[in-house]
Design a protein around this motif. Structure first.
Motif, PDB file in Angstrom:
ATOM      1  N   ASP A  49     -42.154 -26.725   6.239  1.00  0.00           N
ATOM      2  CA  ASP A  49     -43.362 -25.982   5.835  1.00  0.00           C
ATOM      3  C   ASP A  49     -42.599 -25.069   5.027  1.00  0.00           C
ATOM      4  OD1 ASP A  49     -45.823 -24.672   4.934  1.00  0.00           O
ATOM      5  OD2 ASP A  49     -46.322 -24.693   6.789  1.00  0.00           O
ATOM      6  N   PHE A  50     -42.545 -25.353   3.548  1.00  0.00           N
ATOM      7  CA  PHE A  50     -41.731 -24.083   2.732  1.00  0.00           C
ATOM      8  C   PHE A  50     -42.688 -23.061   2.512  1.00  0.00           C
ATOM      9  CE2 PHE A  50     -39.537 -28.256   2.468  1.00  0.00           C
ATOM     10  CZ  PHE A  50     -38.126 -27.637   2.600  1.00  0.00           C
ATOM     11  N   LYS A  51     -42.181 -21.893   2.578  1.00  0.00           N
ATOM     12  CA  LYS A  51     -42.911 -20.652   2.355  1.00  0.00           C
ATOM     13  C   LYS A  51     -42.300 -19.956   1.057  1.00  0.00           C
ATOM     14  CE  LYS A  51     -45.577 -21.003   5.606  1.00  0.00           C
ATOM     15  NZ  LYS A  51     -46.992 -21.784   5.480  1.00  0.00           N
ATOM     16  N   SER A  52     -40.977 -20.280   0.574  1.00  0.00           N
ATOM     17  CA  SER A  52     -40.560 -19.879  -0.706  1.00  0.00           C
ATOM     18  C   SER A  52     -39.780 -20.662  -1.422  1.00  0.00           C
ATOM     19  CB  SER A  52     -39.687 -18.745  -0.172  1.00  0.00           C
ATOM     20  OG  SER A  52     -38.419 -19.102   0.287  1.00  0.00           O
ATOM     21  N   LEU A  91     -45.933 -21.722  -4.579  1.00  0.00           N
ATOM     22  CA  LEU A  91     -44.728 -22.144  -4.917  1.00  0.00           C
ATOM     23  C   LEU A  91     -45.094 -23.028  -6.502  1.00  0.00           C
ATOM     24  CD1 LEU A  91     -44.228 -21.497  -2.095  1.00  0.00           C
ATOM     25  CD2 LEU A  91     -42.462 -23.589  -2.333  1.00  0.00           C
ATOM     26  N   GLU A  92     -44.140 -22.797  -7.264  1.00  0.00           N
ATOM     27  CA  GLU A  92     -44.377 -23.577  -8.622  1.00  0.00           C
ATOM     28  C   GLU A  92     -44.297 -25.156  -8.306  1.00  0.00           C
ATOM     29  OE1 GLU A  92     -44.710 -25.056 -12.049  1.00  0.00           O
ATOM     30  OE2 GLU A  92     -42.476 -25.177 -11.164  1.00  0.00           O
ATOM     31  N   PRO A  93     -45.322 -25.774  -8.575  1.00  0.00           N
ATOM     32  CA  PRO A  93     -45.442 -27.223  -8.121  1.00  0.00           C
ATOM     33  C   PRO A  93     -44.225 -28.075  -8.967  1.00  0.00           C
ATOM     34  CG  PRO A  93     -47.551 -26.493  -9.250  1.00  0.00           C
ATOM     35  CD  PRO A  93     -46.778 -25.487  -9.362  1.00  0.00           C
ATOM     36  N   GLN A  94     -44.030 -27.863 -10.009  1.00  0.00           N
ATOM     37  CA  GLN A  94     -43.065 -28.592 -10.945  1.00  0.00           C
ATOM     38  C   GLN A  94     -41.499 -28.153  -9.991  1.00  0.00           C
ATOM     39  OE1 GLN A  94     -43.366 -31.082 -12.978  1.00  0.00           O
ATOM     40  NE2 GLN A  94     -45.171 -30.779 -13.955  1.00  0.00           N
ATOM     41  N   ALA A  95     -41.394 -27.072  -9.807  1.00  0.00           N
ATOM     42  CA  ALA A  95     -39.890 -26.710  -9.463  1.00  0.00           C
ATOM     43  C   ALA A  95     -40.045 -27.314  -7.835  1.00  0.00           C
ATOM     44  CB  ALA A  95     -39.825 -25.356  -9.475  1.00  0.00           C
ATOM     45  N   PHE A  96     -40.992 -27.397  -7.253  1.00  0.00           N
ATOM     46  CA  PHE A  96     -41.009 -27.601  -5.820  1.00  0.00           C
ATOM     47  C   PHE A  96     -40.822 -29.258  -5.741  1.00  0.00           C
ATOM     48  CE2 PHE A  96     -43.416 -29.819  -2.137  1.00  0.00           C
ATOM     49  CZ  PHE A  96     -42.596 -29.227  -1.123  1.00  0.00           C
ATOM     50  N   LEU A  97     -41.601 -30.049  -6.549  1.00  0.00           N
ATOM     51  CA  LEU A  97     -41.408 -31.351  -6.701  1.00  0.00           C
ATOM     52  C   LEU A  97     -39.983 -31.790  -6.979  1.00  0.00           C
ATOM     53  CD1 LEU A  97     -44.947 -32.437  -7.856  1.00  0.00           C
ATOM     54  CD2 LEU A  97     -43.963 -32.669  -5.695  1.00  0.00           C
ATOM     55  N   SER A  98     -39.128 -31.090  -8.254  1.00  0.00           N
ATOM     56  CA  SER A  98     -38.035 -31.420  -8.593  1.00  0.00           C
ATOM     57  C   SER A  98     -36.921 -31.126  -7.658  1.00  0.00           C
ATOM     58  CB  SER A  98     -37.731 -30.397  -9.708  1.00  0.00           C
ATOM     59  OG  SER A  98     -36.635 -30.672 -10.138  1.00  0.00           O
ATOM     60  N   ALA A  99     -37.223 -30.074  -6.690  1.00  0.00           N
ATOM     61  CA  ALA A  99     -36.117 -29.839  -5.680  1.00  0.00           C
ATOM     62  C   ALA A  99     -36.172 -30.926  -4.619  1.00  0.00           C
ATOM     63  CB  ALA A  99     -36.470 -28.483  -4.891  1.00  0.00           C
ATOM     64  N   GLY A 112     -50.434 -28.365  -0.297  1.00  0.00           N
ATOM     65  CA  GLY A 112     -51.654 -27.409   0.201  1.00  0.00           C
ATOM     66  C   GLY A 112     -52.054 -26.427  -1.107  1.00  0.00           C
ATOM     67  N   TRP A 113     -52.864 -25.313  -0.364  1.00  0.00           N
ATOM     68  CA  TRP A 113     -53.051 -24.253  -1.218  1.00  0.00           C
ATOM     69  C   TRP A 113     -53.169 -23.122  -0.322  1.00  0.00           C
ATOM     70  CZ3 TRP A 113     -56.808 -28.352  -0.550  1.00  0.00           C
ATOM     71  CH2 TRP A 113     -57.650 -28.023   0.417  1.00  0.00           C
ATOM     72  N   THR A 114     -53.099 -21.788  -0.949  1.00  0.00           N
ATOM     73  CA  THR A 114     -52.940 -20.672  -0.294  1.00  0.00           C
ATOM     74  C   THR A 114     -54.418 -20.267   0.131  1.00  0.00           C
ATOM     75  OG1 THR A 114     -53.247 -19.242  -2.173  1.00  0.00           O
ATOM     76  CG2 THR A 114     -50.998 -19.860  -1.740  1.00  0.00           C
ATOM     77  N   THR A 115     -54.600 -19.441   1.420  1.00  0.00           N
ATOM     78  CA  THR A 115     -55.795 -19.001   1.721  1.00  0.00           C
ATOM     79  C   THR A 115     -55.577 -17.328   1.928  1.00  0.00           C
ATOM     80  OG1 THR A 115     -55.006 -18.959   4.144  1.00  0.00           O
ATOM     81  CG2 THR A 115     -55.970 -20.975   3.209  1.00  0.00           C
ATOM     82  N   GLY A 116     -56.979 -16.816   2.299  1.00  0.00           N
ATOM     83  CA  GLY A 116     -56.821 -15.266   2.345  1.00  0.00           C
ATOM     84  C   GLY A 116     -56.483 -14.945   3.796  1.00  0.00           C
ATOM     85  N   ARG A 142     -54.441 -32.248 -12.531  1.00  0.00           N
ATOM     86  CA  ARG A 142     -53.244 -31.982 -12.543  1.00  0.00           C
ATOM     87  C   ARG A 142     -52.512 -32.112 -11.247  1.00  0.00           C
ATOM     88  NH1 ARG A 142     -50.198 -26.927 -12.085  1.00  0.00           N
ATOM     89  NH2 ARG A 142     -48.430 -27.097 -13.540  1.00  0.00           N
ATOM     90  N   THR A 143     -53.054 -31.847 -10.324  1.00  0.00           N
ATOM     91  CA  THR A 143     -52.343 -32.219  -9.028  1.00  0.00           C
ATOM     92  C   THR A 143     -51.910 -33.746  -8.696  1.00  0.00           C
ATOM     93  OG1 THR A 143     -53.473 -30.377  -7.888  1.00  0.00           O
ATOM     94  CG2 THR A 143     -52.790 -31.975  -6.395  1.00  0.00           C
ATOM     95  N   MET A 144     -53.018 -34.609  -9.260  1.00  0.00           N
ATOM     96  CA  MET A 144     -52.539 -35.674  -9.063  1.00  0.00           C
ATOM     97  C   MET A 144     -51.353 -36.306  -9.886  1.00  0.00           C
ATOM     98  SD  MET A 144     -56.520 -37.172  -8.793  1.00  0.00           S
ATOM     99  CE  MET A 144     -56.108 -39.260  -9.010  1.00  0.00           C
ATOM    100  N   SER A 145     -51.388 -35.868 -11.240  1.00  0.00           N
ATOM    101  CA  SER A 145     -50.258 -36.120 -11.935  1.00  0.00           C
ATOM    102  C   SER A 145     -48.913 -35.628 -11.525  1.00  0.00           C
ATOM    103  CB  SER A 145     -50.604 -35.709 -13.346  1.00  0.00           C
ATOM    104  OG  SER A 145     -50.571 -34.031 -13.487  1.00  0.00           O
ATOM    105  N   LEU A 146     -49.005 -34.467 -10.708  1.00  0.00           N
ATOM    106  CA  LEU A 146     -47.877 -34.042 -10.029  1.00  0.00           C
ATOM    107  C   LEU A 146     -47.341 -34.965  -9.130  1.00  0.00           C
ATOM    108  CD1 LEU A 146     -48.705 -30.348  -9.584  1.00  0.00           C
ATOM    109  CD2 LEU A 146     -47.042 -31.126 -11.185  1.00  0.00           C
ATOM    110  N   LEU A 147     -48.429 -35.659  -8.333  1.00  0.00           N
ATOM    111  CA  LEU A 147     -48.062 -36.544  -7.206  1.00  0.00           C
ATOM    112  C   LEU A 147     -47.165 -37.940  -7.979  1.00  0.00           C
ATOM    113  CD1 LEU A 147     -51.185 -36.414  -5.001  1.00  0.00           C
ATOM    114  CD2 LEU A 147     -48.639 -35.403  -4.678  1.00  0.00           C
ATOM    115  N   LYS A 148     -47.661 -38.181  -9.122  1.00  0.00           N
ATOM    116  CA  LYS A 148     -46.841 -39.307  -9.653  1.00  0.00           C
ATOM    117  C   LYS A 148     -45.627 -38.945 -10.115  1.00  0.00           C
ATOM    118  CE  LYS A 148     -50.926 -40.875 -12.120  1.00  0.00           C
ATOM    119  NZ  LYS A 148     -51.650 -41.238 -13.336  1.00  0.00           N
TER     120      LYS A 148
END
Length: 151
Positions: A49-52, A91-99, A112-116, A142-148
């Motif tokens: 579970d990446f926090k950064s 976390l920035e989605p494209q950078a996470f998926l790329s990593a 996931g998404w952040t909460t309060g 957009r989220t679905m396209s990231l999954l692709k």
């Protein structure tokens, strides 16, 4: 128990390396490498579970180096969207998926998404179930396209 979870950040001091901690903490007494070496001896799946974002690439390298080819379940998780009341920066989605692109294809991607929710405070709704948030269609698409990108 079938899965073990690791909350991962980059240590806030030298040596800068992935450690087991959850913000607002910036350090830990156990590194991700030590945790992976201990987990390797057991027949359990793992969820990272990446926090950064800065923790992702070195953690993926450690996972590949310590665990090698593994048939155990491996999940990778990050909050990539701001959720209801979300205060933490996702976390920035494209950078996470790329990593994580080099991980084996059987790796489960858990987005996931952040909460309060904040540690050590009175969190409204903590003891009651909150309704599932509704997202605008463009955010869902957009989220679905990231999954692709993963396939």
């Amino acid at each position: 128990m079938h899965m073990l979870e690791a909350d991962i950040i980059i240590r806030g001091r030298d040596p800068k390396e992935p450690v087991m901690a959850h913000p607002p903490d910036t350090d830990s007494d156990i590194t991700l490498k030590e945790w992976l070496e201990a987990v390797k001896a057991h027949d359990k799946g793992i969820k990272l579970d990446f926090k950064s974002l800065e923790a992702v690439s070195p953690s993926v390298a450690l996972l590949e180096a310590v665990m090698g080819e593994t048939s155990r379940p491996v999940w990778v998780n990050a909050d990539i969207l701001s959720g209801p009341g979300g205060q933490a920066t996702p976390l920035e989605p494209q950078a996470f998926l790329s990593a994580i692109r080099t991980l084996p294809t059987h790796t489960v991607l858990s987005l996931g998404w952040t909460t309060g929710w904040t540690a050590g405070t009175d969190n409204p709704g903590e003891e009651t179930s909150l309704p599932f948030p509704t997202w605008p269609l463009n955010k869902c698409l957009r989220t679905m396209s990231l999954l692709k990108l993963r396939s």
